[in-house]
Scaffold this motif. Structure first.
Motif, PDB file in Angstrom:
ATOM      1  N   TYR A 263       4.176  -4.633  -9.191  1.00 48.64           N
ATOM      2  CA  TYR A 263       3.590  -5.537  -8.301  1.00 48.64           C
ATOM      3  C   TYR A 263       4.345  -5.709  -7.178  1.00 48.64           C
ATOM      4  N   GLU A 264       5.743  -5.478  -6.901  1.00 47.68           N
ATOM      5  CA  GLU A 264       6.447  -5.462  -5.705  1.00 47.68           C
ATOM      6  C   GLU A 264       5.903  -4.661  -4.851  1.00 47.68           C
ATOM      7  N   ASP A 265       5.783  -3.302  -5.460  1.00 46.20           N
ATOM      8  CA  ASP A 265       5.124  -2.141  -4.335  1.00 46.20           C
ATOM      9  C   ASP A 265       3.810  -2.504  -4.176  1.00 46.20           C
ATOM     10  N   GLY A 266       2.960  -3.138  -5.050  1.00 46.71           N
ATOM     11  CA  GLY A 266       1.459  -3.532  -4.366  1.00 46.71           C
ATOM     12  C   GLY A 266       1.346  -4.537  -3.322  1.00 46.71           C
TER      13      GLY A 266
ATOM     14  N   GLN B 210       1.596  -2.224  -0.290  1.00 41.69           N
ATOM     15  CA  GLN B 210       0.573  -1.103  -0.329  1.00 41.69           C
ATOM     16  C   GLN B 210      -0.848  -1.760  -0.350  1.00 41.69           C
ATOM     17  N   ASP B 211      -0.959  -2.684  -1.119  1.00 46.47           N
ATOM     18  CA  ASP B 211      -2.720  -2.829  -1.709  1.00 46.47           C
ATOM     19  C   ASP B 211      -3.321  -3.929  -0.470  1.00 46.47           C
TER      20      ASP B 211
ATOM     21  N   ASP C 150      -8.838  -4.078   2.055  1.00 45.73           N
ATOM     22  CA  ASP C 150      -9.774  -2.812   1.985  1.00 45.73           C
ATOM     23  C   ASP C 150      -9.379  -2.018   0.833  1.00 45.73           C
ATOM     24  N   TYR C 151      -8.156  -1.825   0.331  1.00 48.45           N
ATOM     25  CA  TYR C 151      -7.938  -1.185  -0.847  1.00 48.45           C
ATOM     26  C   TYR C 151      -8.575  -2.119  -2.048  1.00 48.45           C
ATOM     27  N   ILE C 152      -8.105  -3.071  -2.121  1.00 48.14           N
ATOM     28  CA  ILE C 152      -8.654  -3.993  -3.189  1.00 48.14           C
ATOM     29  C   ILE C 152     -10.172  -4.146  -3.476  1.00 48.14           C
ATOM     30  N   LEU C 153     -10.874  -4.536  -2.197  1.00 49.31           N
ATOM     31  CA  LEU C 153     -12.357  -4.574  -2.332  1.00 49.31           C
ATOM     32  C   LEU C 153     -12.935  -3.097  -2.748  1.00 49.31           C
ATOM     33  N   ASP C 154     -12.228  -1.817  -2.193  1.00 56.08           N
ATOM     34  CA  ASP C 154     -12.781  -0.594  -2.997  1.00 56.08           C
ATOM     35  C   ASP C 154     -12.451  -0.459  -4.093  1.00 56.08           C
TER      36      ASP C 154
ATOM     37  N   VAL D 106     -11.159 -18.457  -3.476  1.00 57.31           N
ATOM     38  CA  VAL D 106      -9.746 -18.266  -3.035  1.00 57.31           C
ATOM     39  C   VAL D 106      -9.339 -16.810  -3.254  1.00 57.31           C
ATOM     40  N   ASP D 107      -8.470 -16.345  -2.356  1.00 58.87           N
ATOM     41  CA  ASP D 107      -7.814 -15.174  -2.357  1.00 58.87           C
ATOM     42  C   ASP D 107      -6.564 -15.096  -1.666  1.00 58.87           C
ATOM     43  N   ASP D 108      -5.624 -14.175  -1.600  1.00 59.69           N
ATOM     44  CA  ASP D 108      -4.470 -14.070  -0.998  1.00 59.69           C
ATOM     45  C   ASP D 108      -4.253 -13.209   0.490  1.00 59.69           C
TER      46      ASP D 108
END
Length: 288
Positions: free
Chosen positions: A66-69, A72-73, A76-80, A134-136
């Protein structure tokens, strides 16, 4: 049963030698049965100990992932990921989840949808008034901003939350007013302690009788553990989540699992009954 059978046989034409052999076989069977039971018991105890050791290790790994994400995430990455690695890919599960969302969405009550992705499930919740989406990351809200008419869009409250900084996640949200919160493919990527924090705060956002549905990676199931080991999802066993849910004060409505597809969600409720004084809906939704 075997003793009764031997007793009956002793009254028949069997000779003493045959009865002795059968009696010896009976003792051997009972001895082996006891040995088998002891082996099974040892296996169960060893399995419990292995799970305990693995559980602790996996919880640490889950938080590290989770901490790495966090760094890194990006949006754009989350939507893909949502587009090319959809959590739900079977139509019957898809439709059932939508029906559950619709069950709790009503123009008389306000609602919140966390992680709208490309809007596939948000559309089942547009009856809620007002609807918080809602999102982050602000970028994660963009795909749904083109789904409906401008008139309807003005009724939606878009919000960005921050779980990384100290303090409340839902700082500027109304307390005790939301009737329904849908959390889609969001807790699947959060460790247990972060989910605990969210559920604690959501409890205060819900009105009495308010409901939350959230998907998660149920690591009480083997496929979910394998997907965690592939770094696809967090380590979140249902057994541990239910302990958190009960500790906070929620009641469980339904738990849903499809072990072969790695789809799991919980439906939980804040105690009490929902009331509303609203007399009519202000704006109807118009799709474009």
């Amino acid at each position: 049963k075997l003793t009764n059978m031997l007793s009956a046989m002793s009254k028949s034409h069997f000779n003493d030698e045959t009865l002795d052999l059968l009696s010896q076989d009976k003792k051997e069977i009972l001895k082996n049965l006891e040995k088998f039971n002891n082996t099974v018991s040892k296996f169960k105890n060893d399995t419990v100990e292995f799970i305990k050791k693995s559980d602790s290790k996996y919880l640490s790994q889950s938080y590290k992932m989770y901490e790495d994400g966090l760094s890194q995430d990006n949006g754009d990455y989350i939507l893909d990921r949502a587009l090319f690695n959809a959590l739900i890919y079977r139509d019957e599960i898809d439709e059932y989840l939508k029906s559950r969302i619709q069950k709790y969405s009503d123009w008389k009550y306000s609602g919140m949808f966390i992680r709208p992705e490309h809007g596939k499930y948000v559309d089942s919740m547009t009856a809620s008034d007002p609807l918080y989406i809602v999102d982050d990351d602000l970028k994660l809200l963009n795909p749904v901003k083109s789904l409906w008419s401008e008139e309807y869009q003005r009724r939606i409250r878009y919000r960005v939350i921050d779980e990384v900084q100290d303090g409340q996640i839902f700082k500027n949200f109304p307390k005790n007013q939301l009737n329904f919160i849908m959390v889609m493919n969001f807790f699947n990527h959060r460790p247990l302690n972060v989910i605990d924090r969210y559920l604690e705060e959501m409890y205060d956002l819900l009105s009495d009788g308010g409901v939350i549905i959230f998907t998660y990676n149920n690591c009480d199931l083997s496929l979910a553990v394998k997907n965690f080991e592939k770094s696809m999802y967090s380590y979140t066993p249902k057994s541990r989540l239910l302990t958190i849910v009960e500790k906070i004060g929620y009641h469980l409505i339904e738990d849903f699992d499809v072990p072969t597809t790695n789809v799991s969600w919980l439906e939980i409720k804040k105690p009490g009954n929902t009331d509303t004084l609203r007399g009519g809906q202000s704006i109807a939704k118009v799709n474009i």
